[in-house]
Design an enzyme around this catalytic site. Structure first.
Site, PDB file in Angstrom:
ATOM      1  N   GLU A   1       0.811  -1.221   0.000  1.00 44.36           N
ATOM      2  CA  GLU A   1       0.000   0.000   0.000  1.00 44.36           C
ATOM      3  C   GLU A   1       0.842   1.269   0.000  1.00 44.36           C
ATOM      4  O   GLU A   1       0.759   2.098   0.914  1.00 44.36           O
ATOM      5  CB  GLU A   1      -0.960   0.004   1.190  1.00 44.36           C
ATOM      6  CG  GLU A   1      -1.968  -1.119   1.145  1.00 44.36           C
ATOM      7  CD  GLU A   1      -3.062  -0.986   2.201  1.00 44.36           C
ATOM      8  OE1 GLU A   1      -2.940  -0.122   3.083  1.00 44.36           O
ATOM      9  OE2 GLU A   1      -4.036  -1.747   2.136  1.00 44.36           O
TER      10      GLU A   1
ATOM     11  N   GLU B   1      -5.300  -8.632   0.719  1.00 43.09           N
ATOM     12  CA  GLU B   1      -6.047  -8.302   1.948  1.00 43.09           C
ATOM     13  C   GLU B   1      -7.513  -8.085   1.609  1.00 43.09           C
ATOM     14  O   GLU B   1      -7.823  -7.456   0.596  1.00 43.09           O
ATOM     15  CB  GLU B   1      -5.543  -7.009   2.616  1.00 43.09           C
ATOM     16  CG  GLU B   1      -4.195  -7.127   3.263  1.00 43.09           C
ATOM     17  CD  GLU B   1      -3.724  -5.825   3.916  1.00 43.09           C
ATOM     18  OE1 GLU B   1      -4.563  -4.999   4.348  1.00 43.09           O
ATOM     19  OE2 GLU B   1      -2.502  -5.636   3.988  1.00 43.09           O
TER      20      GLU B   1
HETATM   21  C1  BG6 Z   1      -4.483  -1.999   5.277  1.00 43.69           C
HETATM   22  C2  BG6 Z   1      -3.137  -2.323   5.837  1.00 43.69           C
HETATM   23  O1  BG6 Z   1      -4.484  -0.654   4.963  1.00 43.69           O
HETATM   24  O2  BG6 Z   1      -5.598  -2.122   6.057  1.00 43.69           O
HETATM   25  C3  BG6 Z   1      -3.167  -3.069   7.152  1.00 43.69           C
HETATM   26  O3  BG6 Z   1      -2.293  -2.952   4.912  1.00 43.69           O
HETATM   27  C4  BG6 Z   1      -4.285  -2.515   8.010  1.00 43.69           C
HETATM   28  O4  BG6 Z   1      -1.901  -2.990   7.740  1.00 43.69           O
HETATM   29  C5  BG6 Z   1      -5.590  -2.790   7.300  1.00 43.69           C
HETATM   30  O5  BG6 Z   1      -4.306  -2.984   9.320  1.00 43.69           O
HETATM   31  C6  BG6 Z   1      -6.814  -2.383   8.069  1.00 43.69           C
HETATM   32  O6  BG6 Z   1      -6.768  -1.035   8.401  1.00 43.69           O
HETATM   33  P1  BG6 Z   1      -7.165  -0.537   9.840  1.00 43.69           P
HETATM   34  O7  BG6 Z   1      -6.884   0.932   9.811  1.00 43.69           O
HETATM   35  O8  BG6 Z   1      -8.589  -0.846  10.028  1.00 43.69           O
HETATM   36  O9  BG6 Z   1      -6.275  -1.287  10.782  1.00 43.69           O
END
Ligand code: BG6
Length: 477
Positions: A170, A378
């Protein structure tokens, strides 16, 4: 389009799950690890939710065998994790820390012994602090050489066992949060500096991919991009144009550089018009063209709905980091777009749009524009979970993941090549700015912002659901 029958997931589809070093490992100063910018940032009062940090996190560093055993019992096919650069080169870019390398040897070997494919991220936001102090990290051209040296070190060490690599995680998030919104280190608010740091990150990403290829290793490599496809709020042409602007500026600005080795012309023109264009050299573009990825990694959580924004319209908004539903103040870029509420989709408690169709749209747009295979690196739901008598009934997470996995199957049926689907996250972990209350895992970790308690692991209902999905290769979705 609606299909009469959906295609099966391909044989060998990577049903996986993911994490990142700073969010799970803990052991922040053990076995010769150096300090990263996140180790420093979390110690500045007011920067994270209730002052949480990853000093202990969920102690994966000491408990990785227990965590891998849970993965094996679930039948997980792939585990995506990141390497902490500051474990490998703790104090400078000349001396390698053997103990740091050994930790990941142990994790990779444990995964392979349990027939789980390691998917290794080189960089998930935790640049060593000394690189920030010495030359401002991503803001210096020197980062290209240093990132490549670090990448080469880990390629050589693990390349015999690791077949899937993620270069930068990201880039769009760590660059915009770090240099525009000032919510991540180094907490700068300066668009000119942001686009310069971004350019060096682009070249570093491609240089690492080029290096990977030159080593002749067997495997595939690509970046993970946080893609939140833009929708126009309605059919008014100026709003359609705002949605085009949104995707050009928030998505193609990165993905075009990865996949084509060039900046999208509309955005480059806009950068020049606003005197925001980075300083580039002709050799940068040679590296960008030579370092194209094998796949596009996609982190998908939500879509964004936008409308036209006048030149004197709204600027940077305030995201919801509290978990208080409805507290987001939506922002935009004057003259380009502004984010607005999408009345057609449900929201999480952190105001993220729940939109499985958006994942299919994301996959299709990437497929049409770049023709690359896609690895979903993800996708998941951050929610409050309740531990009650040793159980967690996270039906909302099952619903979310089921609908999104089904959307992946629809995209596959549409003709998109998808290599795998990694949920975020495997265990619960530290959310950078939201502490421990915003949970994503299949495995509940009993800790909170006030205390690490005993860090006991509990399988959630979603753990058993995913076990069955994997067993049936998605036939039960
Ligand atoms: C992504 C990242 O942006 O989203 C993760 O790669 C992150 O590291 C995940 O934890 C979820 O985001 P958040 O802000 O809800 O923890």
């Amino acid at each position: 389009m609606q299909h009469k029958k959906l295609k099966d997931f391909p044989e060998g589809f990577l049903w996986g799950s993911a994490s990142a070093a700073y969010q799970v490992e803990g052991a922040w100063d053990e076995d010769g690890k150096g300090v990263s910018v996140w180790d420093t940032f979390v110690r500045i009062p007011g920067k994270t939710f209730k002052g949480t940090n990853g000093d202990v996190a969920v102690d994966h560093y000491h408990r990785f065998k227990e965590d891998v055993a849970l993965m094996a019992e679930q039948g997980l096919k792939a585990y995506r994790f990141s390497i902490a650069w500051s474990r490998i080169f703790p104090y400078n870019m000349q001396e390698v820390n053997e103990k740091g390398l050994q930790f990941y040897d142990g994790l990779i070997d444990e995964l392979l012994a349990n027939h789980i494919e390691p998917v290794v991220t080189l960089y998930h936001w935790d640049i060593p602090q000394y690189l920030q102090d010495d030359y401002l990290g991503w803001e210096s051209r020197q980062i290209i050489e240093d990132f490549t040296t670090y990448a080469e070190t880990v390629f050589r060490r693990y390349g015999d066992r690791v077949k899937y690599w993620v270069s930068l995680n990201e880039q769009n998030v760590f660059i915009s949060h770090g240099y525009l919104m000032a919510t991540h280190p180094p907490a700068v608010k300066d668009p000119k500096r942001m686009y310069q740091a971004n350019h060096y990150a682009n070249v570093a990403n491609a240089a690492a991919i080029k290096k990977f290829r030159s080593l002749g290793l067997d495997g595939q490599i690509g970046p993970s991009f946080a893609y939140s496809p833009g929708y126009p709020i309605d059919a008014r042409p100026e709003n359609i144009l705002a949605a085009e602007n949104f995707d050009e500026l928030n998505a193609y600005l990165w993905m075009d550089v990865y996949a084509k080795g060039e900046y999208p012309s509309v955005i480059w023109n806009w950068l020049e018009e606003n005197d925001l264009q980075p300083e580039t050299r002709p050799e940068d573009f040679k590296i960008l063209k030579a370092g194209k990825p094998d796949f596009m990694g996609v982190n998908y959580y939500k879509t964004s709905t936008v409308a036209a924004n006048p030149l004197d319209g709204v600027g940077i908004g305030t995201p919801n980091y509290s978990g208080e539903k409805g507290s987001t103040e939506r922002g935009g870029i004057p003259g380009v777009f502004k984010e607005v509420l999408n009345p057609f989709v449900e929201k999480t408690n952190w105001d993220w749009d729940i939109d499985p169709v958006g994942l299919r749209i994301a996959l299709r747009r990437i497929n049409s524009r770049y023709g690359l295979p896609i690895l979903i690196t993800e996708n998941g739901l951050g929610e409050y979970d309740k531990l009650k008598e040793g159980q967690i009934h996270d039906q909302y997470r099952i619903d979310y993941l089921n609908d999104h996995a089904k959307a992946v199957q629809e995209a596959i049926t549409d003709g998109v090549t998808v290599l795998g689907y990694c949920t975020w996250s495997y265990t619960d972990l530290l959310s950078w700015l939201n502490g421990y209350q915003k949970r994503y895992g299949f495995v509940y970790v009993d800790r909170d912002e006030d205390s690490p308690k005993e860090l006991k692991r509990y399988k959630k209902a979603s753990y058993y659901w995913y076990k069955e999905v994997i067993e049936q290769n998605g036939k039960n979705l």
